[in-house]
Design an enzyme around this catalytic site. Structure first.
Site, PDB file in Angstrom:
ATOM      1  N   HIS A 150     -10.469   6.905   5.315  1.00  0.00           N
ATOM      2  CA  HIS A 150      -9.191   6.336   4.883  1.00  0.00           C
ATOM      3  C   HIS A 150      -8.280   7.464   4.421  1.00  0.00           C
ATOM      4  CE1 HIS A 150     -11.032   5.598   0.605  1.00  0.00           C
ATOM      5  NE2 HIS A 150     -10.700   6.826   0.778  1.00  0.00           N
ATOM      6  N   ASN A 182     -14.283   9.518   4.196  1.00  0.00           N
ATOM      7  CA  ASN A 182     -14.549   8.078   4.096  1.00  0.00           C
ATOM      8  C   ASN A 182     -13.685   7.253   5.040  1.00  0.00           C
ATOM      9  OD1 ASN A 182     -16.549   8.295   2.083  1.00  0.00           O
ATOM     10  ND2 ASN A 182     -14.977   8.505   0.493  1.00  0.00           N
ATOM     11  N   CYS A 210      -5.462   2.584   3.291  1.00  0.00           N
ATOM     12  CA  CYS A 210      -4.655   2.719   4.503  1.00  0.00           C
ATOM     13  C   CYS A 210      -5.485   3.432   5.557  1.00  0.00           C
ATOM     14  CB  CYS A 210      -3.384   3.497   4.182  1.00  0.00           C
ATOM     15  SG  CYS A 210      -2.366   3.900   5.604  1.00  0.00           S
TER      16      CYS A 210
END
Length: 419
Positions: free
Chosen positions: A320, A318, A355
């Site tokens: 991240h 995904n 993040c």
């Protein structure tokens, strides 16, 4: 006289024996060599030579069947067949030999497989050798076994918390796949994939009662339930496969996020219809810790680790950072004295934002005494993982218990400690 002596040891073939020798040669020249019965060889008592008698009046027999000798006409017919021009069809190889060889190989392999004994020789061997897992408890719980590998243990000879967290994540994804709800996303259902939705974790509580060692087999159970109107709770229970000893209990809350806008989303009714049949009405396996996690500042933190950056391998599908990686970053700022003399007993994490691969982070840790105020009973730490700009990524709290050192030295400790 010399001739008679030579004839005694080296008999001179007669005309009849010469004819029979030629006939025997013509029989051996064909595709099938036939032995001739009816030719009697017996020693000559007077000269020591062999006297050969041919029964020319009857045809030779092989196993009771009469066989004709080759004649010149037969030989000519074979030469005519050999002189036929070669075509595509008569140049094809004889595949019967290949088929026979393949059949022999398969039969031999099948025989070897039937002789193999797939049952474990000892109870401590892998119960789930291929790690596929299975559905138990009326289709509501997914169970999977893992063997602790040598590269998953640390200096205290026990598995790291990151290893156990990876087991939790793996069982969660395999649970979704085993019930047929895995879409094209990372744990997303088919209806979630249609709406460009993905799962993100918002809170996780972990209680570690025992850390397994190299070669141990852990049995992980996981199930899901409702969490409010738009969330889902997932719990895990990890035990030692051989002894049944509790290793870890964990509970988590998940919500949906649009993978394009990166904003949280409500749960569509189509998605709810997919996952609700698998919800268990059951209390969380870990009692919720409602204590507020304070925000740390540079002035209130005892230890700060700066310049943390994700690697390409830290990103999931995904795009991240994997949530397990955050745990390693949080512990980066924990002092080495705690890691050497204490063992992680519990952890509470609140995820604030994701993040990306270009992020630069800071890890902050503040140390306090144990919750009951007695330092010898353990240590409690507050944690914050944030971007360099100050945006919060994860808030956390950890509790540590003293390690039980063995008599053979400080390097071998914590392998059998439990709360």
């Amino acid at each position: 006289m010399v001739a008679s002596v030579a004839a005694a040891f080296f008999p001179v073939p007669s005309s009849s024996s010469t004819v029979l020798a030629q006939a025997s040669k013509s029989i051996g020249d064909g595709p099938r060599s036939l032995g001739i019965q009816g030719i009697v060889a017996k020693p000559n008592s007077s000269s020591g030579a062999m006297e050969i008698k041919a029964q020319a009046q009857t045809l030779p027999k092989i196993n009771g069947t009469k066989v004709e000798l080759k004649t010149k006409e037969h030989k000519a017919d074979e030469e005519d067949v050999a002189s036929v021009p070669r075509t595509f069809y008569n140049q094809l190889p004889d595949w019967s030999f290949l088929f026979a060889a393949i059949t022999t190989i398969f039969l031999a392999a099948e025989k070897q497989l039937t002789l193999l004994d797939w049952k474990p020789k000892r109870p401590d061997m892998l119960a789930d050798a291929f790690g596929l897992g299975k559905i138990v408890q009326d289709g509501m719980v997914f169970r999977q076994n893992f063997s602790i590998r040598s590269y998953e243990i640390g200096v205290d000879r026990t598995a790291s918390i990151e290893t156990l967290m990876n087991h939790l994540q793996e069982t969660a994804l395999n649970h979704v796949r085993s019930v047929g709800l895995l879409g094209d996303g990372f744990g997303s259902t088919p209806e979630m994939s249609k709406n460009n939705l993905i799962w993100v974790v918002t809170k996780m509580q972990i209680v570690v009662e025992h850390f397994p060692s190299w070669g141990d087999i852990v049995e992980v159970d996981t199930w899901v339930g409702a969490s409010g109107r738009n969330g889902m709770r997932r719990d895990w229970h990890v035990r030692d496969y051989r002894t049944g000893q509790n290793i870890l209990r964990a509970t988590s809350v998940w919500v949906m996020m649009n993978k394009h806008s990166r904003r949280l989303s409500k749960m569509p009714e189509e998605v709810r219809a997919e996952i609700e049949p698998y919800f268990m009405v059951k209390a969380p396996i870990v009692e919720e810790d409602n204590r507020k996690l304070p925000k740390l500042e540079d002035g209130t933190a005892n230890h700060v680790r700066r310049g943390l950056t994700p690697r390409w391998a830290d990103l999931d599908v995904n795009q991240h950072v994997n949530n397990v990686k955050y745990i390693g970053w949080i512990l980066e700022s924990a002092p080495i004295t705690i890691l050497e003399d204490h063992q992680l007993a519990s952890m509470t994490l609140e995820y604030r934002r994701e993040c990306g691969r270009d992020s630069v982070l800071q890890s902050l840790t503040a140390i306090s005494t144990s919750p009951d105020g007695i330092p010898s009973n353990g240590i409690e730490c507050q944690h914050l993982l944030q971007l360099e700009c100050g945006a919060e990524i994860v808030r956390g709290r950890t509790e540590w218990r003293p390690k039980h050192k063995h008599a053979n030295g400080p390097g071998n400790m914590g392998a059998n400690s439990s709360s």
